[in-house]
Design a protein around this motif. Structure first.
Motif, PDB file in Angstrom:
ATOM      1  N   ALA A 104       0.837  -1.206   0.000  1.00 27.42           N
ATOM      2  CA  ALA A 104       0.000   0.000   0.000  1.00 27.42           C
ATOM      3  C   ALA A 104       0.872   1.257   0.000  1.00 27.42           C
ATOM      4  CB  ALA A 104      -0.941  -0.002   1.204  1.00 27.42           C
ATOM      5  N   ALA A 105       1.969   1.227   0.746  1.00 31.64           N
ATOM      6  CA  ALA A 105       2.873   2.373   0.793  1.00 31.64           C
ATOM      7  C   ALA A 105       3.471   2.645  -0.595  1.00 31.64           C
ATOM      8  CB  ALA A 105       3.979   2.135   1.820  1.00 31.64           C
ATOM      9  N   HIS A 106       3.848   1.581  -1.293  1.00 28.82           N
ATOM     10  CA  HIS A 106       4.411   1.754  -2.642  1.00 28.82           C
ATOM     11  C   HIS A 106       3.363   2.271  -3.611  1.00 28.82           C
ATOM     12  CE1 HIS A 106       8.590   0.558  -2.616  1.00 28.82           C
ATOM     13  NE2 HIS A 106       8.291  -0.422  -1.769  1.00 28.82           N
ATOM     14  N   VAL A 107       2.169   1.712  -3.573  1.00 26.29           N
ATOM     15  CA  VAL A 107       1.108   2.155  -4.478  1.00 26.29           C
ATOM     16  C   VAL A 107       0.784   3.623  -4.222  1.00 26.29           C
ATOM     17  CG1 VAL A 107      -1.341   1.890  -5.051  1.00 26.29           C
ATOM     18  CG2 VAL A 107       0.126  -0.121  -4.898  1.00 26.29           C
ATOM     19  N   SER A 108       0.774   4.006  -2.963  1.00 30.69           N
ATOM     20  CA  SER A 108       0.524   5.405  -2.610  1.00 30.69           C
ATOM     21  C   SER A 108       1.537   6.316  -3.299  1.00 30.69           C
ATOM     22  CB  SER A 108       0.603   5.563  -1.087  1.00 30.69           C
ATOM     23  OG  SER A 108       0.585   6.918  -0.713  1.00 30.69           O
ATOM     24  N   GLN A 109       2.807   5.946  -3.249  1.00 29.58           N
ATOM     25  CA  GLN A 109       3.858   6.732  -3.897  1.00 29.58           C
ATOM     26  C   GLN A 109       3.750   6.660  -5.418  1.00 29.58           C
ATOM     27  OE1 GLN A 109       6.711   8.644  -2.711  1.00 29.58           O
ATOM     28  NE2 GLN A 109       5.216   8.750  -1.051  1.00 29.58           N
ATOM     29  N   ASN A 110       3.529   5.464  -5.939  1.00 32.00           N
ATOM     30  CA  ASN A 110       3.491   5.279  -7.389  1.00 32.00           C
ATOM     31  C   ASN A 110       2.371   6.085  -8.052  1.00 32.00           C
ATOM     32  OD1 ASN A 110       5.559   3.413  -7.006  1.00 32.00           O
ATOM     33  ND2 ASN A 110       4.249   1.625  -7.274  1.00 32.00           N
ATOM     34  N   HIS A 112       0.489   8.548  -6.460  1.00 33.20           N
ATOM     35  CA  HIS A 112       0.240   9.821  -5.772  1.00 33.20           C
ATOM     36  C   HIS A 112      -1.151   9.841  -5.138  1.00 33.20           C
ATOM     37  CE1 HIS A 112       3.948  11.124  -7.606  1.00 33.20           C
ATOM     38  NE2 HIS A 112       3.465  10.796  -8.797  1.00 33.20           N
ATOM     39  N   ILE A 113      -1.482   8.738  -4.474  1.00 32.17           N
ATOM     40  CA  ILE A 113      -2.721   8.604  -3.707  1.00 32.17           C
ATOM     41  C   ILE A 113      -2.334   8.756  -2.241  1.00 32.17           C
ATOM     42  CG2 ILE A 113      -4.566   7.028  -3.000  1.00 32.17           C
ATOM     43  CD1 ILE A 113      -4.199   5.557  -5.659  1.00 32.17           C
ATOM     44  N   PRO A 114      -3.040   9.568  -1.465  1.00 32.05           N
ATOM     45  CA  PRO A 114      -2.701   9.669  -0.040  1.00 32.05           C
ATOM     46  C   PRO A 114      -2.732   8.292   0.635  1.00 32.05           C
ATOM     47  CG  PRO A 114      -4.261  11.387  -0.644  1.00 32.05           C
ATOM     48  CD  PRO A 114      -4.150  10.452  -1.824  1.00 32.05           C
ATOM     49  N   GLY A 145      -6.196  -3.946  -4.896  1.00 28.99           N
ATOM     50  CA  GLY A 145      -6.708  -3.632  -6.234  1.00 28.99           C
ATOM     51  C   GLY A 145      -8.021  -2.865  -6.198  1.00 28.99           C
ATOM     52  N   LYS A 146      -8.937  -3.281  -5.341  1.00 26.30           N
ATOM     53  CA  LYS A 146     -10.235  -2.598  -5.219  1.00 26.30           C
ATOM     54  C   LYS A 146     -10.053  -1.190  -4.670  1.00 26.30           C
ATOM     55  CE  LYS A 146     -13.209  -5.795  -6.475  1.00 26.30           C
ATOM     56  NZ  LYS A 146     -14.047  -5.656  -7.650  1.00 26.30           N
ATOM     57  N   ALA A 147      -9.136  -1.029  -3.710  1.00 29.18           N
ATOM     58  CA  ALA A 147      -8.875   0.294  -3.143  1.00 29.18           C
ATOM     59  C   ALA A 147      -8.286   1.217  -4.212  1.00 29.18           C
ATOM     60  CB  ALA A 147      -7.938   0.186  -1.947  1.00 29.18           C
ATOM     61  N   ILE A 148      -7.386   0.695  -5.040  1.00 30.60           N
ATOM     62  CA  ILE A 148      -6.819   1.489  -6.135  1.00 30.60           C
ATOM     63  C   ILE A 148      -7.936   1.895  -7.091  1.00 30.60           C
ATOM     64  CG2 ILE A 148      -5.301   1.445  -8.158  1.00 30.60           C
ATOM     65  CD1 ILE A 148      -3.529  -0.548  -6.541  1.00 30.60           C
ATOM     66  N   GLN A 149      -8.795   0.945  -7.424  1.00 32.92           N
ATOM     67  CA  GLN A 149      -9.898   1.217  -8.355  1.00 32.92           C
ATOM     68  C   GLN A 149     -10.816   2.312  -7.804  1.00 32.92           C
ATOM     69  OE1 GLN A 149     -12.468  -2.167  -9.085  1.00 32.92           O
ATOM     70  NE2 GLN A 149     -12.865  -1.484 -11.171  1.00 32.92           N
ATOM     71  N   ALA A 150     -11.060   2.291  -6.498  1.00 32.95           N
ATOM     72  CA  ALA A 150     -11.936   3.292  -5.886  1.00 32.95           C
ATOM     73  C   ALA A 150     -11.279   4.679  -5.845  1.00 32.95           C
ATOM     74  CB  ALA A 150     -12.312   2.859  -4.475  1.00 32.95           C
ATOM     75  N   LEU A 151      -9.976   4.717  -5.613  1.00 30.39           N
ATOM     76  CA  LEU A 151      -9.292   5.996  -5.406  1.00 30.39           C
ATOM     77  C   LEU A 151      -8.632   6.558  -6.663  1.00 30.39           C
ATOM     78  CD1 LEU A 151      -7.707   5.054  -1.976  1.00 30.39           C
ATOM     79  CD2 LEU A 151      -9.591   6.667  -2.363  1.00 30.39           C
ATOM     80  N   GLU A 160      -1.228  -2.107 -11.212  1.00 33.55           N
ATOM     81  CA  GLU A 160      -0.652  -1.293 -10.135  1.00 33.55           C
ATOM     82  C   GLU A 160      -0.569  -2.075  -8.826  1.00 33.55           C
ATOM     83  OE1 GLU A 160       0.900   1.511 -10.404  1.00 33.55           O
ATOM     84  OE2 GLU A 160       0.360   1.943 -12.474  1.00 33.55           O
ATOM     85  N   ALA A 161      -1.569  -2.908  -8.551  1.00 29.26           N
ATOM     86  CA  ALA A 161      -1.530  -3.737  -7.342  1.00 29.26           C
ATOM     87  C   ALA A 161      -0.385  -4.742  -7.435  1.00 29.26           C
ATOM     88  CB  ALA A 161      -2.863  -4.459  -7.139  1.00 29.26           C
ATOM     89  N   LYS A 162      -0.229  -5.368  -8.593  1.00 28.76           N
ATOM     90  CA  LYS A 162       0.871  -6.319  -8.781  1.00 28.76           C
ATOM     91  C   LYS A 162       2.220  -5.633  -8.651  1.00 28.76           C
ATOM     92  CE  LYS A 162      -1.492  -9.755 -11.618  1.00 28.76           C
ATOM     93  NZ  LYS A 162      -1.576 -10.400 -12.930  1.00 28.76           N
ATOM     94  N   LYS A 163       2.331  -4.443  -9.205  1.00 28.04           N
ATOM     95  CA  LYS A 163       3.588  -3.697  -9.131  1.00 28.04           C
ATOM     96  C   LYS A 163       3.920  -3.375  -7.672  1.00 28.04           C
ATOM     97  CE  LYS A 163       5.648   0.683 -10.659  1.00 28.04           C
ATOM     98  NZ  LYS A 163       5.382   1.922 -11.441  1.00 28.04           N
TER      99      LYS A 163
END
Length: 178
Positions: A104-110, A112-114, A145-151, A160-163
């Motif tokens: 989650a920390a990486h996805v946030s950075q990748n 730019h999601i808080p 993945g669902k959180a990324i899709q929502a945000l 992005e989730a796999k990355k």
């Protein structure tokens, strides 16, 4: 008599196999790659459920273990703090396991999601962060993945989730070598 002996033998084999299978830990989900290790008995792969064996449930049963892991592994704790801007124990509070928190920390950075918004959706705990949608954390726990899709609906949430999971796996593996 012959069929009774075979039936009893088959039943004994099934019971033995069932007991042996029950002794192995079963992770929460599958691993997205090689899991890291931080010494004997401290596997940190995404598929490993880091919950303690007490009778507690939810975040209360996992948090003491994550706090211990983070206090012993300052490399991964530092990485989480760098990615999230908050102490690792605070950042990982509520996550099922270390891999989920780091991903989650990486996805946030990748993307730019808080981080607080991703964390809220993944842990099911509402946040007071005004940068997050009012629904963040209110619809129950979501997968990464669902959180990324929502945000970030315009991003490829699966890729992005796999990355993020791959980056987390590498960080955990690298931190175990230090």
């Amino acid at each position: 008599m012959k069929y009774a002996t075979i039936t009893v033998l088959a039943l004994a084999v099934l019971l033995y196999a069932g007991a042996a299978f029950a002794q192995h830990g079963h992770g929460a989900g599958g691993s997205m790659g090689p899991g890291g290790s931080m010494g004997p008995g401290n596997s940190m792969g995404h598929g490993m459920n880091n919950s303690s064996h007490g009778n507690g449930s939810g975040a209360n049963s996992t948090q003491p273990h994550l706090d211990t892991v983070l206090s012993k592994n300052t490399v991964i704790a530092g990485k989480i703090q760098k990615l999230t801007g908050m102490p690792a124990t605070t950042a990982c509070d509520g996550f099922k396991n270390l891999g989920q928190c780091v991903a989650a920390a990486h996805v946030s950075q990748n993307l730019h999601i808080p981080f607080d918004c991703l964390k809220a959706d993944m842990t099911g705990k509402a946040t007071s962060d005004t940068a997050c949608p009012k629904t963040a954390g209110t619809t129950g726990k979501m997968s990464l993945g669902k959180a990324i899709q929502a945000l970030s609906p315009n991003s490829d949430h699966t890729a992005e989730a796999k990355k993020g999971q791959k980056q987390a796996d590498q960080d955990i593996k690298d931190s175990s070598k230090s």
